[in-house]
Design an enzyme around this catalytic site. Structure first.
Site, PDB file in Angstrom:
ATOM      1  N   GLU A 105     -12.615  -9.830   3.518  1.00 37.47           N
ATOM      2  CA  GLU A 105     -12.601  -8.549   3.959  1.00 37.47           C
ATOM      3  C   GLU A 105     -12.923  -7.519   2.972  1.00 37.47           C
ATOM      4  O   GLU A 105     -12.465  -7.911   1.799  1.00 37.47           O
ATOM      5  CB  GLU A 105     -11.184  -8.246   4.408  1.00 37.47           C
ATOM      6  CG  GLU A 105     -10.667  -8.578   5.715  1.00 37.47           C
ATOM      7  CD  GLU A 105      -9.087  -8.142   6.052  1.00 37.47           C
ATOM      8  OE1 GLU A 105      -8.718  -7.093   5.575  1.00 37.47           O
ATOM      9  OE2 GLU A 105      -8.474  -8.860   6.754  1.00 37.47           O
ATOM     10  N   GLU A 124      -3.586 -12.761   3.829  1.00 28.42           N
ATOM     11  CA  GLU A 124      -2.951 -11.870   3.051  1.00 28.42           C
ATOM     12  C   GLU A 124      -1.435 -12.326   2.774  1.00 28.42           C
ATOM     13  O   GLU A 124      -0.518 -11.407   3.529  1.00 28.42           O
ATOM     14  CB  GLU A 124      -3.199 -10.631   3.309  1.00 28.42           C
ATOM     15  CG  GLU A 124      -4.535 -10.299   3.025  1.00 28.42           C
ATOM     16  CD  GLU A 124      -4.718  -8.671   3.389  1.00 28.42           C
ATOM     17  OE1 GLU A 124      -4.043  -7.938   3.653  1.00 28.42           O
ATOM     18  OE2 GLU A 124      -6.070  -8.295   3.149  1.00 28.42           O
TER      19      GLU A 124
HETATM   20  C1  FCB Z   1      -5.818  -5.536   5.094  1.00 25.83           C
HETATM   21  C2  FCB Z   1      -5.901  -6.121   6.485  1.00 25.83           C
HETATM   22  C3  FCB Z   1      -6.289  -5.733   7.697  1.00 25.83           C
HETATM   23  C4  FCB Z   1      -6.622  -4.071   7.537  1.00 25.83           C
HETATM   24  C5  FCB Z   1      -7.227  -3.857   6.191  1.00 25.83           C
HETATM   25  C6  FCB Z   1      -7.734  -2.267   6.112  1.00 25.83           C
HETATM   26  O1  FCB Z   1      -4.910  -5.587   4.367  1.00 25.83           O
HETATM   27  O2  FCB Z   1      -5.825  -7.661   6.545  1.00 25.83           O
HETATM   28  O3  FCB Z   1      -5.578  -6.012   8.776  1.00 25.83           O
HETATM   29  O4  FCB Z   1      -5.326  -3.404   7.900  1.00 25.83           O
HETATM   30  O5  FCB Z   1      -6.121  -4.311   5.136  1.00 25.83           O
END
Ligand code: FCB
Length: 442
Positions: free
Chosen positions: A353, A169
């Site tokens: 994610e 990210e």
């Molecule tokens: C993302 C992150 C991860 C976690 C989630 C909720 O942005 O990559 O580490 O904090 O959010």
């Protein structure tokens, strides 16, 4: 009770995984890791809820075997993890902490023994404090320091890794941390932000080259995306949403895949970019083998007074998670479709994610997190819709395997499929874990 769509409703070979990151679970106080900018950020009053840090976290550093057992027992194919720069190189450069490298070596072997594919991220935010002292992501040299770290990892682990992304990210590493000030190093400075945005991409490019030369395969990138919905239909509001979209959703992927920055972002950032930035795209836009999408929510954007980007977030009407994030699964279908159409084409995409925080409690030794199951069901459906429309989505990873250190929000926000009692460190699979286990059965 909601069930999750079974494996059989996805294309053959579609892979499921659980995701974690080093600082959030390992316990950075153990094993000779160096201090990170998250330790100093957390030690400064007002930055992190209850000033909590990752010194102990889930103590995964010692308990990793039982954690991997649980991931494997649920039938997952992939385990997405990250290597801590400061654990491997406590000063960020120079002397290697062999105990740190040994730990990742054991961890990767542990995954392979359990039939899990290691999906590695090199940097999930724990910048060595010694490099923060030198300006961290504001310093152009970080791209070389990071490439050197990538080399150390490649030499030791490169032969056994299934997939690698250099940086998790880039938007969070740069904008969230240097413009909004919510994450370490907590800066609110447009020049720092512009430089960090550019250097994080340069570091991505340099590290990718190093990994490639070291013979590693299946190299990708992981970016986060948030739908920017205009809070009302007026042209000013639409323009504000476009600016948000350019900074958040286009800046990084456009640099990686098209070798340029979006005009709507340059209009505010260009004066602050480092000299010669245009020449760096040859390094930044490395060929990649896959692209990872992190998706959680949408934002309602309206214009605001004041300097560029002159926008504000307005609360929206949809049901929200414990983070206050609106639940909007169709946004995932939209992004997967848009990313494939505008940037990645036939390249394999992964959701790297997706998940939600909930106020989970253990009752009679169990956690019945039905709301999380519903969230996953809806987002897995959103994936299936994207696949049905021709998007080459090849896998999905849930955030997160276990409750962990949720950065500036400390341990209060629980994202796990596995509940962690942060006193006893006891792990308890939640109902969502069991729902995945059932859906993944072959
Ligand atoms: C993302 C992150 C991860 C976690 C989630 C909720 O942005 O990559 O580490 O904090 O959010």
């Amino acid at each position: 009770m909601t069930a999750l769509p079974p494996r059989s409703t996805f294309p053959r070979g579609f892979k499921f995984g659980m995701a974690t990151s080093s600082y959030q679970i390992e316990g950075h106080g153990a094993g000779g890791a160096g201090p990170t900018h998250w330790d100093t950020f957390a030690a400064t009053p007002g930055n992190v809820v209850r000033a909590e840090n990752g010194a102990r976290a889930c103590d995964h550093y010692h308990l990793w075997e039982q954690d991997l057992d649980l991931v494997a027992a649920a039938g997952f194919d992939i385990y997405r993890f990250s290597t801590s720069w400061a654990r491997v190189l406590p000063e960020g450069r120079g002397t290697v902490n062999m105990k740190g490298l040994d730990f990742y070596d054991r961890l990767v072997d542990g995954m392979l023994e359990r039939g899990l594919k290691p999906a590695m991220t090199l940097y999930h935010w724990e910048l060595p404090a010694a490099l923060a002292d030198k300006g961290g992501w504001r310093n152009r040299d970080i791209s070389r320091w990071f490439a050197d770290f990538a080399q150390v990892i490649a030499v030791r682990l490169g032969d056994r890794i299934w997939s690698t992304a250099p940086i998790n990210e880039p938007w969070c590493v740069s904008w969230l941390s240097h413009f909004l000030g919510h994450h370490a190093p907590g800066l609110r400075d447009i020049r720092a932000a512009a430089r960090a945005m550019h250097h994080v991409l340069l570091a991505h490019g340099r590290a990718t080259k190093v990994l490639r030369i070291a013979g590693m395969k299946n190299l990708g990138a992981v970016c986060n995306f948030e739908t920017a919905l205009p809070a009302d239909p007026s042209p000013f509001t639409q323009a504000a949403a476009k600016r948000y979209d350019a900074i958040y959703n286009r800046f990084f992927i456009e640099a990686m895949f098209k070798g340029r920055y979006p005009a709507e972002a340059l209009e505010g950032l260009e004066p602050y970019l480092p000299e010669g930035w245009e020449d760096d795209f040859v390094t930044i836009a490395q060929p990649l083998d896959w692209f990872g999408v992190n998706y959680y929510t949408c934002k309602r954007i309206a214009p605001d007074d004041g300097p560029w980007p002159a926008l504000q977030e307005i609360p929206g009407p949809l049901p929200k998670t414990e983070m206050g994030w609106e639940i909007r699964p169709e946004g995932l279908t939209e992004f997967l479709t848009r990313i494939a159409r505008d940037y990645t084409g036939k390249l394999p995409l992964y959701v790297t994610e997706n998940g939600m925080a909930a106020p989970d409690r253990l009752e009679n030794g169990a956690c019945d997190d039905q709301d999380r199951i519903a969230y996953y069901a809806a987002h897995l459906d959103a994936c299936r819709k994207a696949i049905a429309s021709g998007v080459p989505l090849k896998g999905y990873m849930a955030w997160s395997a276990m409750d962990n250190y949720e950065w500036a929000l400390g341990y209060a926000k629980r994202f796990g499929l596995i509940h962690v009692d942060f006193e006893s460190l006891q792990r308890t699979p939640k109902a969502s874990y069991h729902a995945f286990k059932q859906a993944l059965e072959r």
